[in-house]
Design a protein around this motif. Structure first.
Motif, PDB file in Angstrom:
ATOM      1  N   LEU A  87      -7.970   8.810   5.687  1.00  0.00           N
ATOM      2  CA  LEU A  87      -9.183   7.986   5.682  1.00  0.00           C
ATOM      3  C   LEU A  87     -10.075   8.333   6.872  1.00  0.00           C
ATOM      4  N   ARG A  94      -4.275   6.496   7.981  1.00  0.00           N
ATOM      5  CA  ARG A  94      -5.597   6.829   8.499  1.00  0.00           C
ATOM      6  C   ARG A  94      -5.922   8.311   8.463  1.00  0.00           C
ATOM      7  N   TYR A 104      -4.017  -0.259   6.300  1.00  0.00           N
ATOM      8  CA  TYR A 104      -4.508   1.087   6.036  1.00  0.00           C
ATOM      9  C   TYR A 104      -4.510   2.043   7.220  1.00  0.00           C
ATOM     10  N   VAL A 160       0.836  -1.202   0.000  1.00  0.00           N
ATOM     11  CA  VAL A 160       0.000   0.000   0.000  1.00  0.00           C
ATOM     12  C   VAL A 160       0.867   1.246   0.000  1.00  0.00           C
ATOM     13  N   LEU A 213      -5.022  -0.194  -2.178  1.00  0.00           N
ATOM     14  CA  LEU A 213      -6.037   0.125  -1.182  1.00  0.00           C
ATOM     15  C   LEU A 213      -7.437  -0.198  -1.697  1.00  0.00           C
TER      16      LEU A 213
END
Length: 232
Positions: free
Chosen positions: A179, A176, A172, A88, A95
């Motif tokens: 996100l 963050r 992930y 990633v 992702l």
């Protein structure tokens, strides 16, 4: 205040080699040039090169055999999910594939948890989802949300689900801050997630799967929008 750590020569070389391997400059199955040649080319000592090789062997990108040399592993054929965090960081397109798996596996976990969760697991889930509601700030909300999903995996009684969940978060969570869209408001985050926990508490696998899929698709949409905004 704490000083930021400085990258060592080994760190820099490891990053360079990893990027070259993942970019295809050193194809899967190929032997790397002799150590002396590589060390001279990168301007490092052979000891530094060996340290970098050791890290990449541990990461699953290289294999070294005495008398043969160092070969690039076919990580797509032989690698495991533990490579995802590294992949990633190299290419954000991974992702999108993680999101697909997140939805499918997450719904399956929720349904399984609904049919298998013990009273203790249900009590834990109830407490953890309340932590989402009371968390202070987007980062704390996001981390509290992650703990609910870890608890859902544990509630299945299947340790493989726990490891898969950990792997997806490991991939992930380092990103963050890009996100964090679904976690800006603690009450809204709670409202989205609470139906999943409620269905598990009720012991309704179909409702749990449906609620989990709705939650995961909704948060994915918000996260993808955040990533597009960050890329602009």
């Amino acid at each position: 205040m704490e000083a930021l750590p400085r990258a060592s020569v080994v760190d820099v070389l490891e990053d360079r080699l990893r990027e070259e391997i993942l970019a295809g400059r050193h194809p899967a199955g190929s032997l790397l040039p002799p150590e002396r040649q590589l060390a001279q080319g990168y301007g490092v000592t052979r000891t530094t090169l060996k340290h970098a090789f050791g890290r990449l062997v541990q990461a699953g990108l290289l294999e070294t055999r005495h008398g043969i040399g160092t070969r690039v592993r076919d990580y797509e054929r032989l690698g495991g999910a533990d490579l995802l965090p590294m992949l990633v960081r190299h290419d954000a397109r991974w992702l999108g594939e993680i999101f697909d798996v997140r939805c499918g596996v997450g719904a399956l976990i929720a349904g399984t948890a609904a049919s298998r969760a013990s009273d203790t697991a249900r009590t834990t889930l109830r407490a953890l989802v309340e932590c989402v509601r009371t968390a202070d700030g987007p980062d704390a909300v996001q981390l509290a949300d992650a703990e609910v999903h870890r608890a859902l995996a544990r509630a299945t009684g299947n340790r493989v689900y726990v490891l898969l969940t950990n792997t997806l978060f490991n991939a992930y969570l380092p990103l963050r801050r890009h996100l964090a869209g679904p976690f800006q408001d603690a009450e809204e985050a709670y409202t989205r997630l609470a139906p999943v926990v409620a269905a598990v508490e009720a012991g309704d696998p179909a409702a749990a799967r449906e609620a989990a899929e709705a939650y995961l698709r909704t948060t994915e949409h918000i996260m993808r929008a955040g990533l597009k905004g960050a890329a602009r």
